[in-house]
Structure formats: C-alpha cells, structure tokens
Design a protein around this motif. Structure first.
Motif, mmCIF file in Angstrom:
data_model
loop_
_atom_site.group_PDB
_atom_site.id
_atom_site.type_symbol
_atom_site.label_atom_id
_atom_site.label_comp_id
_atom_site.label_asym_id
_atom_site.label_seq_id
_atom_site.Cartn_x
_atom_site.Cartn_y
_atom_site.Cartn_z
ATOM 1 N N LYS A 287 0.820 -1.209 0.000
ATOM 2 C CA LYS A 287 0.000 0.000 0.000
ATOM 3 C C LYS A 287 0.855 1.261 0.000
ATOM 4 O O LYS A 287 0.537 2.237 -0.667
ATOM 5 C CB LYS A 287 -0.905 0.015 1.228
ATOM 6 N N GLN A 288 1.947 1.228 0.782
ATOM 7 C CA GLN A 288 2.676 2.476 1.010
ATOM 8 C C GLN A 288 3.181 3.135 -0.277
ATOM 9 O O GLN A 288 2.970 4.327 -0.465
ATOM 10 C CB GLN A 288 3.819 2.238 2.021
ATOM 11 N N VAL A 291 0.380 4.925 -1.998
ATOM 12 C CA VAL A 291 -0.037 6.136 -1.296
ATOM 13 C C VAL A 291 1.042 7.216 -1.419
ATOM 14 O O VAL A 291 0.734 8.400 -1.578
ATOM 15 C CB VAL A 291 -0.373 5.795 0.169
ATOM 16 N N MET A 306 -2.237 7.379 6.287
ATOM 17 C CA MET A 306 -2.992 6.181 5.921
ATOM 18 C C MET A 306 -3.364 5.380 7.169
ATOM 19 O O MET A 306 -2.498 5.047 7.976
ATOM 20 C CB MET A 306 -2.181 5.306 4.977
ATOM 21 N N ASN A 312 -8.511 0.728 3.372
ATOM 22 C CA ASN A 312 -8.926 2.080 3.768
ATOM 23 C C ASN A 312 -9.152 2.902 2.514
ATOM 24 O O ASN A 312 -8.648 2.583 1.427
ATOM 25 C CB ASN A 312 -7.882 2.718 4.675
ATOM 26 N N LEU A 314 -8.329 6.004 1.667
ATOM 27 C CA LEU A 314 -7.214 6.776 1.124
ATOM 28 C C LEU A 314 -6.435 5.924 0.119
ATOM 29 O O LEU A 314 -6.149 6.349 -0.995
ATOM 30 C CB LEU A 314 -6.281 7.230 2.260
ATOM 31 N N TRP A 315 -6.168 4.708 0.538
ATOM 32 C CA TRP A 315 -5.464 3.788 -0.359
ATOM 33 C C TRP A 315 -6.313 3.499 -1.600
ATOM 34 O O TRP A 315 -5.813 3.500 -2.729
ATOM 35 C CB TRP A 315 -5.145 2.501 0.403
ATOM 36 N N PHE A 395 -10.970 11.439 3.296
ATOM 37 C CA PHE A 395 -9.812 11.054 4.100
ATOM 38 C C PHE A 395 -9.986 11.427 5.576
ATOM 39 O O PHE A 395 -9.449 10.769 6.454
ATOM 40 C CB PHE A 395 -8.524 11.689 3.543
#
Lengths: 447, 480
Positions: A287-288, A291, A306, A312, A314-315, A395
């Motif tokens: 994920k990182q 993002v 996040m 989530n 945002l992701w 978010f």
C-alpha cells in the motif's frame, strides 16, 4: 429588362418545382433540428432529475461512509446545446452531450458512448446544413446549366446578342435573377428557422447567414464559369453534376479515408488498457508506495495519514488515481492525435468549399470535433474539481450528513471559443473571385 | 434474338469509341483502386491493432497474482471488435461501431471508441469503399451512358427507320439494355475479380464455404442491381422525347434514389418512433433492478428473504456457517438478476431501432439502392445485426466470467473473510487460465436471409416490374 427576365424565369414550371422542393426540404430540416434540440433538452432535464434522486438514494443507503458513498455517486456535466445547433447538428448526434462521472478513475469513464441507432448515423441527418450543402447547389445547377446553351439551341441567342446593348450585362442579369430567387429561398427558410427554433440574431447566426450566402455565390460562380465555355446543355448538365459529385461525394469521402488511415488511434485502446492495469495491479502491491505516489501528485493531502488495516479509502482512491496517472501519457497522445486530425482536416477543407462549409458550420454551431475536445477537457476539469472537493472529506471521514447534498446539481459547459471570420469567409471569397473572374474573362473573349 | 445481339454489339462499339466514356471509366477505375487500397490498409491496421491489444489484455489478465476472485471479476476483460474479411469491400456501418468494450462484474459498459466519435464531421459525406462506388457512382455512370440510347435515335430520326425495318420495340429495348450491361461489365468483371483476389489474400488459406457463399451472393446481387439501372436508363430514354429530357429525368431520379430518399425515410422513422435518452435507459434498468433485488443494498428485502430461506434450508443461524461463501452466492444472484433485466431493456431498445429502420427497409421496393445497401452490408458482416451480435457475445462472455468468479468465491473463499484484500482470502492464479479469452464468432449466412428477406424480395419485385414494363411499353410506345 430585369423584370422581364424575372417574369420569364418564374413562369417556368421546373423553376416553381425547384423552389418548392428547396423550401420543403428546408422546412423539413427545421423540424429535424427542432426534434434534435427537444431531445437534447429532454435528456438534460431527465439527467437533472435523475442526479437528484440518485444522490438522495445513495446518501440514504450509504449514510455512514463517505468513501463508499463517493464510490457510487455520479455527477453529470452537460455540453450546452445552442439553438443554432439545430441548423447544423454536426457530431452532436454521435458524441454524447452529457457525461456522467464518479470521482473514481476518469479514463475509464471519459469516453463512454451514447446510445444510438447506428442506421440513423449512417444515413445522416436532414439538418439545414445538409440542405444547404447538398441540395442548394443542385437547384442552382438546375436553374443555370442551360442559361445560354438553351438560347443557342433554340436559335434565339444570335437575336439576343444583336438586340441587347451589352450581351454581357444581359448574361449578368440572367444570373442575378436566379441568384436573387435562391437567396430569397435561403432568407425565407432561415427567417422561419429563427422564429421556430428561437435562434437569437447574434454574431453566430449572422456568420452562419453570411457563410451560407458565400456558399451559394460560390456555386453560382461555378455555373457562371461553365456557362462561359459555351457548350451544349447536355454537356453543361453532365459537367456540373460531375463537379457536384466530385466536391460533395468523392473528394470529402476520399479525404476521410486518407485521414483515418494517416491518423489511426491505437492510443484509445492503449489508454484503456493502461488505466485498467494501473489501477488494478495496486491491489496486489504494497500500500505504502501507492499512497506515496498519491502524495507526490497531491502534496496537500500528505497531512492525511494512511489508516491501519486491510482496507482504507485513502489507499483505494490512491489506487484509482494511479489508473489515471499511469495512463496520462497515452491519454494525452490520444488528445494530440485528435487535435492533429482536426487541424489537418480544417486545413484541407479550405481548398474544398463543401467540406469547408460543413466544418465551419459545425464550428459556428459548436457541434464539431473542436467542441467535442473542449468538452472532454472540461469533463476532466469537472472531475478533478469534484475529486479535490471530496478527497479531504473522505480522508478525514467526514460524516455524510455534514454535506449539503442538494447543492450538487448538473453542471453546464458553455463553449466560448471565438470564431475566426477570416478563416471562415476568406477561402470561399477567393474561390468566388477566381471563378467569376475566369468566367468574366471567358465571356469577354467569346461575345 | 439475333437482332437484339446486333443492337447490343452496336451499342458497345459506339460506347467504346466515346472519349468521355473512356475518361469516366478510367476515373472510376482509379477510384476503385484507391477504395480497395484504403479499405485494405484500414482492415490490416485495425485488425493488427486489435489483435495486439487483445493479446496485451490477455497477458495482463494472466499476469495477475493469486487474488480474491471478485477482484479478478473487477479486473475484467476487453473485447476488441475485429473487422470481417468482406469489410474491405463494404465498410457498411463499421465506422459507427464502437471498437472496444470493457467487460467487468455488475456492469454493462458501452462499446466505445468508434471512428465516428473521432471524426471531424467529414464522415458525414460518406466513405469511399468499393461497395459505395458500385452502389452510388456506377448507377450514375450507367445513366450517363444510357440516357441517349433510344432518345437520340428518336431525335435523329433513325428510330423510325429501325422500327420500319421490322425490329420490334421489345428487341430494341432488350438489345440496348444488353449493350449497356455489356459496357458496365467491362468495369464490373475486373472489379469482382480484384475483390476475389483481395479476399483470398486476406483469408490466408482459411476459406470457408460460408464465406465463399457470401462473396458469390455479393457478386450476384450487384450484377442484378446494376442491370436494373441499365434497364431503367434504357426505358426512360425510350419514353423521353429528347435526349435532354431523358438526361435530366435520369439525373433527378438518381439524386432522389441515392441522396434524398434514404435520408428522408430514416428521418421519418426517427420522428415517429422515439428512443429513450441514455440516462432514462440506465435509470429504468436501475429501477427495475431495485424492484427485484439489489445485491449492493444491505437492506434489500429480496436478498434478506433469500438469506432467511438459505439459513432455514441449511439449518444454521448465521451465513458464516453456510457450507459456501455467502458473498459469492449473493453476487451470483445479483448478477443473474441485473443481467437479465439489462438484456430485456437492451432488446426493447433494439426493437425501437428496428422500427425506426423499417421505413428505410421497406423503401427497397421503391428504391433498389436501399435493397443493395442493406443486403450488401449484411453479406459483408458490417450491418447493425453483426454489431449487436458482437455486443451480445461480449455480454455473454462478461456474464460467464463474472459468474465463474462468483463460483470460485463460493467454493474457495472462507465465510469469515472480511475483505478481498487479506492474504487468506485469495485463490491460486492458475484459475485465471481456466477462462479462455473472448472470441467473436460471426453467425451463419442463414441469418442474412432472414434479416434481409425484404431486400431480397425487393430485388425479385424489381426484376418482375422491369420485365412487365418492357412488355407494356413495347406495345404502347410510339416512334415519334
């Protein structure tokens, strides 16, 4: 003298039939235009109604999660249809005038097609631009092909030449009378059109009128030049019809084939594949990095960290964004390709009056490819605006009912690009000058 | 019989001596070459492009790692429409067809990226295809060649001589018609030979009986079509006092048949039967889905009762205890409901289109141009029915993939899975290969006969009508 010519001209049955045919076709075209505009209006009204209900229903169903709600919500943008559009429907029947988009990946939604009966598209509309471009020249040809040859064939030409002080001014009057009659038909049809279709008498309409008059003059110029060759009626009919076919069927169609082959659009398919991959493969990567890329695109959202866990929003929206970001190059290339097509065809059209007229009438009525590309750009802006508005709310997990959902009405895009009069009018004037001039020189030499 | 052949031969001889005929024929010949060339280039480019991206799409699909089947259902597939071999000959509606559909779960996407959508407005003037030249330009050439066939004999006074020498009107009309057909054949035969060669090259050794039959029928129908125009030209020439009246009547007729009537009939159909706007079409489907059961709504009554009955059948108190994944089951039901409703609405919409088009189809009895246009498109697989077939097959494939993925989910995914993201909620990627790629299969020629029955009947009607007119006029025509 001129009144006599006029009387003599109008006495002929074929002239009456010709004028009636043009008027009838013109009036039918106004109805076709009206029907088109009405359908557009109805679509817009239905979209406005639907959007309201659609938002209300979804707000009710997904009242706890802003992220999920925005997954579903569609917002519509309308490409404003001017009343004058009825006189030149152009590409507006192929391309949708309403585009509805969620804030998810744009590239997967931007090009969604309209529902269409393709047979309608194939055979084409009888809008006024068709009547003007296709049918007016035919009547002009029918009125003028035997203007001198007939007199010659019936043996009256010599008498005319001997009796009139200036045979050239006699010929000029013959043409003028016919021109005035055709012009009158144009005025009457457009006058009715103005009232019936509620077209404002603005500069767009006046340009439409002016370019129509020039087009009619162009065809009189062609007929004048052919008449100056002093051939037989049959020869004139065949040669004028051949010019008509050449300018209306063969040349435009050949150029169309040429353009399609010269500028194919693999970018369209490339974009759609890229955006699918760009978004979906992020489900399977960490994920990182996704993002982080999102933060790089929108530094202002860095403040939203996040959340932990499998999923989530945002992701999720960062993944959606990647679909667009990774296909941005292809999408831009597609736009450039279409821009090139548009430019090249306008340039070629300057040398082919029929094509020039169709393209310029579409420009005036905001119904051509130029307008379509501007509309797509505006869809992109509209989509981006919605994204930027909703991203922080999603978010920060803002509560759904903190938003006044009533205010999200259907938006309208109005194409305000200005017209270049030189570009519209000059090519026709050059042709008129050329043909009338050549005809005049020929007549001077031969009578 | 002999005198007819004699007249035909004489007609041929004079026609070939005519310089204008030579120039026009040469010009049309060059145009045909250009049409064939650009049709072939387009066919090659498009199909290479489609094949490339279809392969790319498949590669992307297969490159997916182990994942949750529903994620795969959303990953989706593409159906890129490739061109039929005979589209080189008749472009038909190809330029208005969309070229790609994105096939994903829950959603029937539109077929996007038509050539028309990218056009500058030029497309409205038509396209140059071999079929278009044969349908539109050749009849005009026939009229130019034939307008004076009998009228000029009348003007010159030779008609009286011919008839007084014992020649009958019928022999004269037939003879001139044969002659005119003969001239046209000098273009038609080479064109058809060229088409056949082009067609064989394109098929690259996969020539089926079906495709051969299509080609033969195209040759036959165009032969009939052009012959009809030859006879019309001679008949109009026979009833006209002067060749000038014959010429102007024929030009007027040509304009009506090829330019005015087709648009007018379609405008009529469009005005009488109105179609729903896209938003109406879609919201009607949504409304119907909600009425039956909306799997995306957590409070939907249909799915609630379905759940309750499942629980009682399996005698458990929670969906988590069911022997299969409940989410997969729910989506399978939902997909079935929405796909059926979508198809129903789609069929209704196509029915309205059929009604709109019915005027243009029936017009074939008045206008042979419409008969050949429709029949030729159908035989070349470039008519609307070929397109809807593509869309139907793509939808069937979409449905199949979605349901297959739902099955996987029911079978392999635990009922305790909370989302599609966790490592424990995925299935092996070998399953992706189980699904074959989308492949469009055009339907058999039988469908052409049923779809285009009207066009075929119209041709028969025209043949009958012209024979009748020849007989009738032979009795009533005067030499002066």
């Amino acid at each position: 003298m001129i009144t006599l010519i006029l009387k003599n001209f109008l006495r002929s049955n074929s002239v009456k039939i010709g004028v009636l045919f043009l008027l009838l076709a013109g009036i039918i075209s106004l109805f076709v235009g009206k029907q088109f505009i009405d359908k557009q209006k109805q679509s817009v009204a239905e979209t406005a109604q639907y959007q309201q209900k659609h938002i209300a229903d979804n707000v009710k169903n997904h009242k706890d999660e802003m992220g999920l709600l925005l997954y579903y919500l569609k917002f519509s943008l309308v490409n404003n249809t001017l009343p004058i559009n009825a006189l030149s429907i152009g590409q507006r029947d192929v391309n949708p005038s309403i585009q509805s988009v969620t804030i998810r990946g744009l590239e997967a939604q931007k090009y969604d097609a309209d529902l269409n009966n393709l047979y309608n598209l194939l055979l084409g509309n009888i809008d006024f631009s068709f009547v003007l471009i296709f049918l007016f020249p035919l009547i002009i040809i029918a009125f003028t092909y035997n203007i001198i040859s007939e007199e010659k064939e019936s043996g009256t030409w010599k008498i005319v030449v001997i009796q009139s002080r200036s045979p050239f001014s006699f010929i000029f009057q013959l043409f003028s009378v016919r021109f005035l009659v055709v012009l009158l038909v144009l005025f009457v049809t457009l006058f009715i059109g103005c009232i019936f279709l509620e077209i404002p008498l603005d500069s767009a309409f006046l340009t439409y009128l002016l370019v129509s008059i020039l087009y009619i003059l162009f065809w009189f110029g062609v007929c004048f030049l052919v008449a100056s060759l002093h051939k037989t009626s049959n020869f004139n009919a065949v040669i004028l019809l051949s010019i008509w076919i050449f300018l209306i069927i063969i040349l435009p169609a050949s150029i169309n084939n040429y353009l399609v082959n010269k500028y194919p659009t693999p970018e369209a398919l490339e974009t759609t594949l890229k955006q699918r991959k760009g978004y979906h493969e992020k489900w399977d990567t960490d994920k990182q990095p996704t993002v982080d890329k999102f933060y790089a695109h929108y530094p202002q959202f860095k403040k939203f960290k996040m959340p932990e866990g499998d999923f989530n929003w945002l992701w999720y929206y960062a993944m959606q964004q990647m679909g667009d970001d990774e296909s941005a190059k292809q999408s831009k290339e597609l736009r450039e390709k279409l821009q090139k097509r548009n430019k090249l065809s306008a340039n070629i059209a300057q040398f082919i009056p029929t094509l020039h007229l169709q393209i310029q009438l579409n420009e005036i009525a905001k119904s051509g490819l130029t307008n379509q590309l501007l509309f797509l750009d505006e869809v992109t802006h509209f989509h981006e605006k919605n994204r930027l508005y909703f991203y922080p709310k999603i978010f920060s997990e803002a509560p759904v009912n903190s938003e006044n959902w009533e205010k999200f009405k259907v938006q309208t895009f109005t194409d305000k690009s200005s017209l270049s009069y030189m570009k519209i009018l000059l090519p026709l004037m050059v042709f008129i000058g050329l043909f009338v001039g050549l005809g005049w020189v020929n007549f001077r030499r031969t009578i | 019989m002999n005198s007819e052949i004699l007249i035909a031969k004489l007609f041929l001889k004079t026609a070939f001596k005519n310089k204008a005929v030579f120039i026009l024929t040469l010009f049309i010949g060059l145009l045909l070459i250009y049409a064939a060339f650009s049709g072939w280039t387009n066919f090659k480019n498009q199909n290479e492009m489609k094949a490339k991206y279809q392969e790319q799409s498949r590669k992307d699909w297969l490159s997916n790692p182990d994942k949750h089947p529903h994620r795969m259902a959303h990953y989706g597939n593409f159906a890129f429409r490739s061109k039929a071999p005979l589209s080189v000959f008749d472009f038909g509606m190809e330029s208005f067809f969309g070229n790609s559909i994105y096939l994903e779960a829950h959603k029937q996407n539109t077929t996007n990226f038509s050539e028309a959508g990218f056009s500058t407005g030029m497309l409205r003037f038509g396209e140059i295809s071999i079929a278009m030249i044969l349908q539109v330009l050749l009849p005009l050439l026939i009229f130019f060649l034939g307008f004076s066939s009998i009228a000029s004999e009348r003007e010159n006074g030779t008609l009286k001589i011919l008839l007084s020498q014992g020649l009958s009107w019928k022999q004269l009309i037939l003879g001139k018609s044969y002659g005119l057909i003969g001239v046209v054949m000098t273009i038609f035969i080479p064109v058809m030979m060229a088409i056949s060669i082009l067609w064989i090259t394109i098929q690259s050794n996969n020539i089926t009986l079906e495709e051969t039959l299509r080609l033969l029928l195209i040759i036959l129908s165009y032969f009939v079509y052009l012959s009809i125009f030859c006879v019309i030209a001679v008949l109009i020439s026979a009833i006209s006092k002067t060749s000038k009246t014959a010429l102007t009547s024929l030009i007027g007729l040509w304009l009506m048949l090829t330019i005015v009537l087709p648009r007018a009939s379609q405008a009529l159909g469009k005005a009488i039967y109105s179609t729903p706007s896209k938003v109406k079409f879609e919201s009607d489907i949504d409304a119907d889905v909600v009425k039956v059961g909306d799997s995306h709504n957590p409070d939907d009554p249909y799915f609630k009762s379905l759940k309750d009955s499942l629980l009682s059948v399996y005698k458990v108190d929670s969906v988590k205890k069911l022997p299969f994944n409940y989410g997969g089951f729910q989506m399978k039901e939902g997909e079935k409901i929405s796909a059926n409703i979508y198809q129903k609405h789609q069929k209704e919409l196509w029915n309205i289109y059929d009604k709109q088009n019915s005027f243009s189809k029936i017009l074939a009895f008045v206008n042979p141009y419409m008969a050949i246009k429709n029949l030729s498109m159908a035989l070349s697989n470039t008519d609307f029915s070929s397109y809807t077939e593509f869309q139907e097959q793509a939808e069937a494939y979409r449905y199949h993939v979605s349901q297959e993925m739902n099955e996987f989910q029911m079978k392999y995914i635990s009922n305790n899975a909370k989302s599609s993201a966790g490592k424990s909620n995925i299935i092996d990627k070998k399953h992706w290969e189980d699904l074959h790629d989308f492949q469009y299969k055009p339907s058999g020629i039988g469908k052409v006969f049923s779809n285009e029955l009207i066009s075929i009947l119209a041709f028969l009607f025209w043949i009958g009508l012209l024979f009748f007119l020849i007989r009738l006029l032979s009795k009533n025509l005067k030499a002066i």
